[in-house]
Design an enzyme around this catalytic site. Sequence first.
Site, PDB file in Angstrom:
ATOM      1  N   ASP A 185       0.772  -2.311  -7.574  1.00  0.00           N
ATOM      2  CA  ASP A 185       1.217  -1.675  -6.444  1.00  0.00           C
ATOM      3  C   ASP A 185       1.646  -2.761  -5.546  1.00  0.00           C
ATOM      4  O   ASP A 185       1.666  -3.231  -5.219  1.00  0.00           O
ATOM      5  CB  ASP A 185      -0.306  -1.597  -5.174  1.00  0.00           C
ATOM      6  CG  ASP A 185      -0.328  -1.031  -4.046  1.00  0.00           C
ATOM      7  OD1 ASP A 185       0.531  -1.118  -3.845  1.00  0.00           O
ATOM      8  OD2 ASP A 185      -1.539  -1.772  -3.818  1.00  0.00           O
ATOM      9  N   LYS A 205       9.111  -2.024   1.896  1.00  0.00           N
ATOM     10  CA  LYS A 205       9.068  -0.494   1.970  1.00  0.00           C
ATOM     11  C   LYS A 205       9.391  -0.185   2.291  1.00  0.00           C
ATOM     12  O   LYS A 205       9.692   1.743   2.208  1.00  0.00           O
ATOM     13  CB  LYS A 205       7.359  -0.356   1.029  1.00  0.00           C
ATOM     14  CG  LYS A 205       7.156   1.039   0.509  1.00  0.00           C
ATOM     15  CD  LYS A 205       5.220   0.687   0.002  1.00  0.00           C
ATOM     16  CE  LYS A 205       4.653   1.762  -0.762  1.00  0.00           C
ATOM     17  NZ  LYS A 205       3.703   1.240  -0.887  1.00  0.00           N
ATOM     18  N   ASP A 212      -5.976   5.645   2.699  1.00  0.00           N
ATOM     19  CA  ASP A 212      -5.745   4.486   3.376  1.00  0.00           C
ATOM     20  C   ASP A 212      -5.616   3.852   4.249  1.00  0.00           C
ATOM     21  O   ASP A 212      -4.252   4.344   4.637  1.00  0.00           O
ATOM     22  CB  ASP A 212      -4.753   5.077   1.657  1.00  0.00           C
ATOM     23  CG  ASP A 212      -3.913   3.439   1.687  1.00  0.00           C
ATOM     24  OD1 ASP A 212      -4.227   2.441   2.181  1.00  0.00           O
ATOM     25  OD2 ASP A 212      -2.826   3.929   1.031  1.00  0.00           O
ATOM     26  N   GLU A 245       0.066   6.706  -5.304  1.00  0.00           N
ATOM     27  CA  GLU A 245      -1.185   6.016  -4.827  1.00  0.00           C
ATOM     28  C   GLU A 245      -2.837   6.255  -4.550  1.00  0.00           C
ATOM     29  O   GLU A 245      -4.137   5.614  -5.706  1.00  0.00           O
ATOM     30  CB  GLU A 245      -0.629   5.132  -3.088  1.00  0.00           C
ATOM     31  CG  GLU A 245       0.301   4.155  -3.754  1.00  0.00           C
ATOM     32  CD  GLU A 245       1.219   3.833  -2.117  1.00  0.00           C
ATOM     33  OE1 GLU A 245       0.526   4.257  -1.088  1.00  0.00           O
ATOM     34  OE2 GLU A 245       1.811   2.646  -2.693  1.00  0.00           O
TER      35      GLU A 245
END
Length: 616
Positions: A23, A87, A211, A187
């Site tokens: 992850d 990211k 999330d 994800e």
Amino acid sequence: MPQIAINIKEGTIKKEDIIVGIDLGTTNSLVAIINKETGNPIALRDAEKTSIVPSIIHFTSTGEIIVGNAAKKYLIEDAENTIYSVKRLMGKSYKDIAEFQNNFGYKIIDDNTESLVKIKVGNKFYTPIELSSFILKELKHRAEKVLNQLISKAVITVPAYFNDTQRQATRDAGKLAGLDVLRIVNEPTAASLAYGFGNNTEEEKIIAIYDLGGGTFDISILKLSNGIFEVLATNGDTFLGGDDFDRIIVEYWLQKNSVDKIILSKNELQELRLKAEEAKKHLTGNDSFTGSIKNIICNIDRSAFEELIKPLVGKTIQSCKNALRDAKITIKEIETIIMVGGSTRTPFVKKSVGDFFQKEVNISLDPDEVVALGAAIQADILAGNQKDMLLLDVTPLSLGIETMGGLMDVIIPRNSKIPTAAGRQYTTSVDGQSKLLISVYQGERDLVRDNRKLAEFILNNIPGMPGGLPKIEITFQLNADGILTVKAKELRSNTEQSIEVKPQYGLTEEEMSLMLIDSIKHAKDDMATRALVEARVEAENMITTCEIFIKKNSALLNEEEIAGTNSRIEKLKTKLNSEDKDEIHQYIEDLNDFTRPFAERVMDMAINKAMKGKVI
Ligand code: ADP
Ligand code: MG
């Protein structure tokens, strides 16, 4: 049976390859594997027993690179040389992030020669891909240390909305870190896998994955059927997360202490932020927090905190509403809500989400680890250790080729399980045609011009034959990675041509859902257009066929037959651009009826074929 390879020269045993699940998060990253004994996924821990690797990279003055927890303190001490949230920059151009430049403590530069951003550290420039590769290397080393063997293969997760460039950038980062990235997994799909969804091929359900991480919020609605996850909708906020909770606590303290932000140094502010994060985490299990930094009193109780974050949580709930609307489903249809991301630990978040969905949320698995655990399961499936699990992908949009009149002829329909293959036969329209242009499209609309062109190629060297005679077989093969191979083969002569196209990562989820919504909206229009185009194509074919017929067979026909045919051909030609398909059909019929009696008399097999069958 796992195979063991023995290197006879060196007398070493090459251990069976382990594929790790990673992850790669905005705030935190993790690596996980399947425990061989228990068969369960586990996140790999360091000596301090923590699985979380903060996605922070610090460059020391001596040129060393420090990643993770050890780099965290430099966010305050040496912000210029400490990179976080990389990211957010993956696959982004300077233009994409210009307005957010101020949100970063480090320098993002635009060197004009490249459209993708770079980050300046000292006098060196790094791409987000390189920076991400440092994080991946750290995770790789951790796995190698724990497992005592070399690791070279991984599955990496990305947000469901990541586009082609961002996915490719993630793959490249893996490559740079010495990892062969076998699969990029969404994800939310990984989180669902971790909760055990997907291994019963019978089950059909709709899952919501909420999330809330450090700096981003994503809500995904997935539909699981036959062991396949389909993304029905994604929504969220790329600048909303636990960091905002921290920031709002800092504001609260400054106000309570009557301290103006302006008088604080960067370092003092950062220190306050870390204190706020500590308070927030403390309030997850306690009713109040007390502390201080210098003369600033840092007290807060849970109800005050909840009052502060209420509007932020409200925003996430609005996103959930939007996602449901886009997925065209009601709250009742959602069977399960999975909580992902560290910020979902906050009780107020859990409660708000549960209240909205009118259901208890799933948070039995560690929300920090759940994505990595799912990645490890996917890795295990790829390693062939879970034979009864299907490959969990479908092709999100239909794939097909352009046929005459610019029509889309679908060969692999959307939501087909992959890998898959399908084929269809076509023929030519013109005598002696030696080349055939094959154009491959992706999308749901009836006309190719409304879809997305993926590739085109030419089938050469078709031997001279009358139009309609060649048998051209076009096959589409879509492998598990979404790579499409298109083959064209003329069956009578065995002439063959093929091309590889990569359709899967070319579109963002958003573009994809737009294309789907578009196709539904235009379904009626499309049907009418298709009917009209088909009528026009039929008319054109009819005209060509009749003209050839008259030319070839003039010796066998009388004058009346020739003149009558020609005049009807001319009439039909004037109707080629008509917007009325019935009118075109009427003139086709007229020509047909007139020529039928003598055509039957002299018709030759090859021409007969040209009048039938599909033509490209
Ligand atoms: P990302 O997916 O963006 O990498 P994570 O899922 O790791 O992020 O979430 C990090 C966020 O979770 C941080 O803002 C952190 O403060 C928050 N967090 C971690 N533990 C807790 C907790 N016990 N209570 C509330 N928030 C927490
Ligand atoms: Mg995350």
